[in-house]
Write a protein that holds these residues in place. Structure first.
Motif, short mmCIF file in Angstrom:
data_model
loop_
_atom_site.label_atom_id
_atom_site.label_comp_id
_atom_site.label_asym_id
_atom_site.label_seq_id
_atom_site.Cartn_x
_atom_site.Cartn_y
_atom_site.Cartn_z
N LEU A 1 -7.32 0.76 1.67
CA LEU A 1 -6.57 1.42 0.78
C LEU A 1 -6.68 3.08 0.98
O LEU A 1 -5.70 3.88 0.71
CB LEU A 1 -7.28 1.30 -0.82
CG LEU A 1 -6.19 1.27 -1.94
CD1 LEU A 1 -4.79 0.89 -1.70
CD2 LEU A 1 -6.86 0.83 -3.20
N MET A 2 -7.97 3.50 1.17
CA MET A 2 -8.12 4.91 1.39
C MET A 2 -7.50 5.41 2.67
O MET A 2 -6.74 6.54 2.44
CB MET A 2 -9.80 5.18 1.30
CG MET A 2 -10.24 6.46 1.33
SD MET A 2 -9.96 7.38 -0.18
CE MET A 2 -8.71 8.77 0.14
N GLN A 3 -7.44 4.62 3.69
CA GLN A 3 -6.92 5.01 4.83
C GLN A 3 -5.40 5.23 4.70
O GLN A 3 -4.61 5.93 5.10
CB GLN A 3 -7.29 4.02 5.92
CG GLN A 3 -8.49 3.89 6.36
CD GLN A 3 -9.10 2.92 7.20
OE1 GLN A 3 -8.23 2.01 7.96
NE2 GLN A 3 -10.24 2.62 7.40
N ALA A 4 -4.85 4.05 3.95
CA ALA A 4 -3.35 4.17 3.58
C ALA A 4 -3.01 5.31 2.92
O ALA A 4 -2.05 5.87 3.04
CB ALA A 4 -3.02 2.89 2.85
N LEU A 5 -3.90 5.47 1.94
CA LEU A 5 -3.68 6.79 0.93
C LEU A 5 -3.72 8.20 1.88
O LEU A 5 -2.78 9.12 1.36
CB LEU A 5 -4.57 6.80 -0.06
CG LEU A 5 -4.14 7.61 -1.47
CD1 LEU A 5 -3.03 7.18 -2.10
CD2 LEU A 5 -5.42 7.82 -2.34
N ALA A 6 -4.62 8.30 2.56
CA ALA A 6 -4.74 9.49 3.41
C ALA A 6 -3.55 9.63 4.44
O ALA A 6 -2.92 10.70 4.79
CB ALA A 6 -6.02 9.36 4.27
N HIS A 7 -2.99 8.43 4.94
CA HIS A 7 -2.05 8.57 5.74
C HIS A 7 -0.67 9.02 5.21
O HIS A 7 0.24 9.67 5.61
CB HIS A 7 -1.73 7.25 6.55
CG HIS A 7 -0.50 7.04 7.32
ND1 HIS A 7 -0.42 7.43 8.69
CD2 HIS A 7 0.60 6.39 7.01
CE1 HIS A 7 1.02 7.33 8.93
NE2 HIS A 7 1.74 6.52 7.90
N ILE B 1 -5.76 1.59 -10.43
CA ILE B 1 -5.00 0.87 -9.49
C ILE B 1 -5.73 -0.35 -8.80
O ILE B 1 -6.76 0.24 -8.06
CB ILE B 1 -4.02 1.67 -8.54
CG1 ILE B 1 -3.07 2.61 -9.29
CG2 ILE B 1 -3.33 0.73 -7.75
CD1 ILE B 1 -2.65 3.52 -8.21
N VAL B 2 -5.47 -1.63 -8.79
CA VAL B 2 -6.64 -2.46 -8.26
C VAL B 2 -5.67 -3.43 -7.30
O VAL B 2 -4.55 -3.90 -7.47
CB VAL B 2 -6.88 -3.51 -9.28
CG1 VAL B 2 -7.94 -4.53 -8.59
CG2 VAL B 2 -7.40 -3.00 -10.48
N ASP B 3 -6.30 -3.33 -5.85
CA ASP B 3 -5.70 -3.83 -4.73
C ASP B 3 -6.21 -5.32 -4.38
O ASP B 3 -7.48 -5.47 -4.98
CB ASP B 3 -5.63 -2.94 -3.61
CG ASP B 3 -4.41 -3.44 -2.50
OD1 ASP B 3 -3.42 -4.37 -2.79
OD2 ASP B 3 -4.66 -2.92 -1.24
N THR C 1 0.86 -1.28 -0.23
CA THR C 1 0.10 -0.01 -0.07
C THR C 1 0.97 1.21 0.02
O THR C 1 0.48 2.39 -0.55
CB THR C 1 -1.11 0.13 1.07
OG1 THR C 1 0.00 -0.28 2.56
CG2 THR C 1 -2.00 -1.06 1.00
N THR C 2 2.15 1.24 0.71
CA THR C 2 3.24 2.21 0.55
C THR C 2 3.62 2.68 -0.86
O THR C 2 3.37 3.91 -1.30
CB THR C 2 4.19 2.22 1.50
OG1 THR C 2 3.72 1.86 2.66
CG2 THR C 2 5.18 3.11 1.30
N VAL C 3 3.78 1.41 -1.66
CA VAL C 3 4.12 1.70 -3.13
C VAL C 3 2.85 2.21 -3.78
O VAL C 3 3.01 3.18 -4.52
CB VAL C 3 4.54 0.32 -3.60
CG1 VAL C 3 4.52 0.41 -5.18
CG2 VAL C 3 5.86 -0.17 -3.04
N ILE C 4 1.77 1.77 -3.56
CA ILE C 4 0.59 2.27 -4.33
C ILE C 4 0.34 3.86 -4.01
O ILE C 4 0.22 4.55 -4.88
CB ILE C 4 -0.90 1.62 -3.85
CG1 ILE C 4 -0.67 0.16 -4.36
CG2 ILE C 4 -1.91 2.22 -4.20
CD1 ILE C 4 -1.85 -0.60 -3.70
N ALA C 5 0.63 4.09 -2.82
CA ALA C 5 0.47 5.70 -2.41
C ALA C 5 1.51 6.49 -2.98
O ALA C 5 1.41 7.60 -3.59
CB ALA C 5 0.51 5.81 -0.77
#
Length: 600
Positions: free
Chosen positions: A212-218, A266-268, A180-184
């Motif tokens: 995924l949304m939480q990881a992006l916001a962080h 992007i699909v997780d 998820t870090t890589v996605i962000a």
């Protein structure tokens, strides 16, 4: 196949219909058509003739509740002759017939088409080239992020550059490898160079999309300076919602004739996505859209047909990068495996993340997960000897002992949730522990465990709903915006069930919820996309050797998925032999993707 009409399944009726329509009444041919339908419904995208050659129909059936004749199948050559002489069979998608026979596999026409759509993606792999300007910009952004405290592994850097220099990128990694870090970071990279870029992030379940949304916001709050030109996506989607699910419609709103309006998708959690859904997503892409697929190739496959993500990633262990791909590996300081003789341009699009950031070097959870993945019996047994502080294994020999243990976990872990007045803290508490099992029903099933737990939590309450009750949604509800796998907590003060969102809670009255179940114990399948500080995995204490249904369910991928849901502590209740049997029992899903993508 002279089966009484009252006991016929849809597979019997399908075989009867095809044989009547095309005037082919041989019992062997009818049995092949029956098996093609049956295997597709059982998670395979096709029937391999190797599976049935020289066996009886009863031998290959793993559902003892389906009544079949004892038809004996001949060898592969004769089976192939049966198919090629049948008017219901074609060998080309350009000549539509109910069945397609290609390379030893018999497909339902629709599923052969799905595979073709997925394989068409990899035409982009032939266009692979290194863009020096993009790489320089990407490297500059990575350096900038690392000055703010984030540390990328060489493989994470490779993943970012691969995603920015290809129209297709596949990223696979186990728990804690920073997917998820890589996605962000990829989203940030794209928006820095192309602020107008329209990006959609999605996942197969609501829970995974929310995470995924939480990881992006962080990531944005922690590492991105206040920059008005960089506008991160403000929502994530389930794949169904992204495509525009329409009740009673044959197609999604977005499709080949009405493509999605996004430049990048992007699909997780791609291991959970079935072949029909990913094919429909690919068909809905704009002609120049970029697709990034992320997941864990070793996790459980989708409930429905296919294991497309595992099939795509299979070649990463068997084929090397091309010379162009190796240039990029050198740039990112990634090791190059020179032992593989064959290269394949598809390999250039795939990045495997190996370095874990979550677990320490002496982590039993990480050691066990790796040993399961590598089928290493010696290391698995070493972990089960309780030689690691974060893994506990307990053998038991009776259901009474097991049910008493479940009651003990209820006292120590779930009772506090019932008395919690702060809903946010209640959600934090249920993230601390979860009881996982492979089964829905039976003595080791979630129904039995949840009944025990709820009986203890509300001994004097007759109402179904009680303050702090934890439930899981079991079917998508697009009107309420709650989805299969979403977890909610009931608040007795306002008669509402609270569901956590990226920016707070969604509250829904109990009278509006129709598809749900208690969620103190859930199946391993339902746990995908979730993590818990403490996972209690309950396995049977008796032998599975003679139970074909169990052998289908108790697989290496299920064991690996359960183990990797634990962040800090893992408890396994069961039998050592069952753990070893599961590790030695990889999921077998027949598809043509692996062969057609990598071997041919």
């Amino acid at each position: 196949m002279n089966v009484p009409g009252t006991t016929k399944t849809i597979h019997h009726h399908f075989a009867d219909f095809i044989c009547n329509k095309y005037n082919c009444h041989d019992d062997v041919l009818k049995a092949i058509i029956f098996c093609t339908s049956y295997f597709t419904a059982s998670g395979h995208s096709c029937l391999s003739l190797e599976t049935i050659a020289n066996k009886t129909l009863k031998q290959i059936m793993y559902d003892e509740n389906i009544d079949v004749d004892d038809v004996t199948f001949p060898d592969i050559d004769i089976l192939e002759k049966y198919l090629l002489e049948c008017d219901a069979v074609t060998q080309s998608a350009e000549k539509p017939k109910p069945l397609v026979y290609v390379d030893g596999n018999c497909y339902l026409y629709r599923y052969f088409t799905y595979e073709n759509i997925i394989l068409s993606l990899f035409a982009f792999a032939q266009e692979y080239s290194i863009d020096d300007e993009t790489i320089a910009q990407c490297s500059k952004t990575i350096d900038n992020l690392q000055t703010k405290g984030i540390t990328f592994s060489d493989e994470q850097i490779l993943a970012q550059i691969t995603a920015l220099t290809n129209r297709l990128c596949v990223i696979s990694g186990g728990p804690g490898t920073g997917k998820t870090t890589v996605i962000a970071a990829i989203v940030y990279q794209l928006l820095r160079t192309h602020p107008e870029c329209a990006i959609a992030l999605c996942a197969p379940t609501g829970k995974a999309a929310s995470r995924l949304m939480q990881a992006l916001a962080h990531f944005k709050d922690t590492y991105v300076e206040n920059n008005r030109t960089i506008i991160f996506p403000d929502q994530t989607f389930t794949i169904h919602r992204l495509l525009g699910y329409q009740k009673d419609a044959l197609e999604f709103y977005y499709n080949e004739k009405n493509p999605l309006p996004y430049d990048v998708i992007i699909v997780d959690e791609c291991s959970m996505v079935d072949i029909p859904l990913v094919a429909k997503l690919i068909k809905a892409l704009k002609s120049n859209a970029r697709l990034i697929l992320v997941g864990d190739k070793d996790q459980l496959s989708s409930v429905e047909a296919g294991a497309f993500f595992g099939d795509i990633c299979w070649g990463a262990s068997n084929y090397s990068y091309t010379d162009t791909g190796k240039e990029l590996l050198r740039y990112c300081n990634c090791s190059i495996d020179n032992t593989m003789q064959k290269s394949n341009p598809v390999r250039n699009t795939i990045v495997i993340l190996n370095k874990t950031f979550r677990f320490s070097a002496d982590s039993g959870i990480a050691t066990l997960a790796k040993a399961i993945r590598n089928n290493d019996e010696k290391v698995v047994l070493d972990v089960l000897q309780n030689n690691f502080g974060d893994v506990e294994f307990k053998e038991y020999d009776s259901l009474d002992w097991l049910y008493t243990s479940v009651q003990e976990y209820t006292k120590t872990c779930y009772s506090d949730v019932i008395g919690q007045t702060d809903i946010d803290k209640a959600f934090q508490q249920i993230a601390n522990i979860c009881i996982l099992t492979p089964f829905n029903k039976g003595p080791w099933g979630v129904v039995a465990f949840n009944t025990i737990i709820e009986k203890q939590l509300k001994p004097s309450i007759n109402d179904e709903w009680y303050h702090g009750r934890v439930v899981m949604v079991t079917a998508n509800n697009y009107n309420l915006e709650v989805y299969n796998g979403d977890t909610g907590i009931y608040n007795g003060n306002d008669n509402m069930v609270y569901f956590k969102t990226a920016d707070g809670f969604r509250k829904i009255h109990t009278s509006l919820l129709s598809d749900y179940m208690p969620a103190y114990s859930i199946t391993v399948h339902k746990s995908q996309g979730s993590e818990f500080n403490h996972v209690v995995l309950i396995l049977p204490h008796i032998d599975i050797a003679y139970n074909e249904h169990w052998k289908m369910l108790l697989t290496r991928e299920l064991l690996y998925t359960a183990v990797t849901r634990a962040r800090k502590h893992l408890t396994i209740l069961g039998n050592k032999q069952i753990v070893l049997d599961m590790m030695k029992n990889p999921t077998k899903r027949t598809s043509g993707i692996r062969q057609r993508l990598w071997v041919m």
